[in-house]
Design an enzyme around this catalytic site. Sequence first.
Site, PDB file in Angstrom:
ATOM      1  N   SER A   7       2.855  -7.218  -6.495  1.00  0.00           N
ATOM      2  CA  SER A   7       1.930  -7.556  -7.581  1.00  0.00           C
ATOM      3  C   SER A   7       1.963  -9.042  -7.875  1.00  0.00           C
ATOM      4  CB  SER A   7       2.296  -6.779  -8.847  1.00  0.00           C
ATOM      5  OG  SER A   7       1.573  -7.284  -9.957  1.00  0.00           O
ATOM      6  N   HIS A  32      -1.424  -6.524  -4.577  1.00  0.00           N
ATOM      7  CA  HIS A  32      -1.768  -5.783  -5.791  1.00  0.00           C
ATOM      8  C   HIS A  32      -2.256  -6.756  -6.853  1.00  0.00           C
ATOM      9  CE1 HIS A  32      -1.584  -2.173  -8.304  1.00  0.00           C
ATOM     10  NE2 HIS A  32      -1.152  -2.960  -9.278  1.00  0.00           N
ATOM     11  N   MET A  67      -6.843  -2.876 -15.561  1.00  0.00           N
ATOM     12  CA  MET A  67      -6.293  -2.459 -16.855  1.00  0.00           C
ATOM     13  C   MET A  67      -7.182  -3.045 -17.949  1.00  0.00           C
ATOM     14  SD  MET A  67      -2.192  -2.815 -16.177  1.00  0.00           S
ATOM     15  CE  MET A  67      -2.317  -4.115 -14.934  1.00  0.00           C
TER      16      MET A  67
END
Length: 216
Positions: A7, A32, A67
């Site tokens: 990430s 990611h 998100m």
Amino acid sequence: MGKLAPSILSADFAELGKQVEEISRAGADYVHIDVMDGHFVPNISFGAAVMKALNKLDTAPYDVHLMIENPDQYVSDFVTDRTEYIVVHQEACPHLHRSLQNIKAYGVKAGVAINPATPISTLECVLEDVDLILVMSVNPGFGGQKFIPVALDKIRQLDTLRREAGYHYTIEVDGGITLDNVEMVKAAGCDIFVAGSAVFGAENLTERVKEFKEVL
């Protein structure tokens, strides 16, 4: 064989391009991309412009984790030749099936994420349609958090469901993944492992990616 998706939320943003190329050359399977809007989660990260700036570099495919609230409005912004998955949150999509079909309409694989307090049962009606299920093993919004063990039960449930019913989704886990627990998470049935600080916090990114890959 498990796949590694470091990430970039934990990367050094001053060296982002260099670090993303390094982890890709070292064998990372995905990059990611954690996108946060400061509303769905209590933090702001970056948007599509940052991700697209990586397109001119030699990188692994993108695994985009939205998100954000109202993700349907922004899906097209994250579609590139390198985008393999776009993942939205069950908690942010009142019409989840429609949201997944919207992603697929762009020729991208569609995923859904669930927070630690969200049960597997909320996904019952999309299991045939979804390409990937992301189990959050921390509460989303910040990197460097500790793994929440209840995620293991969810991974086992999802793995059992797909074997018994013949579903074809991939299982991904995100949050608190380290070299100390990755083997345990793999044994539960996980396929893709998101690791942030455990990769980008290492002195040698190449060696750390290789260490993860050896375990996976």
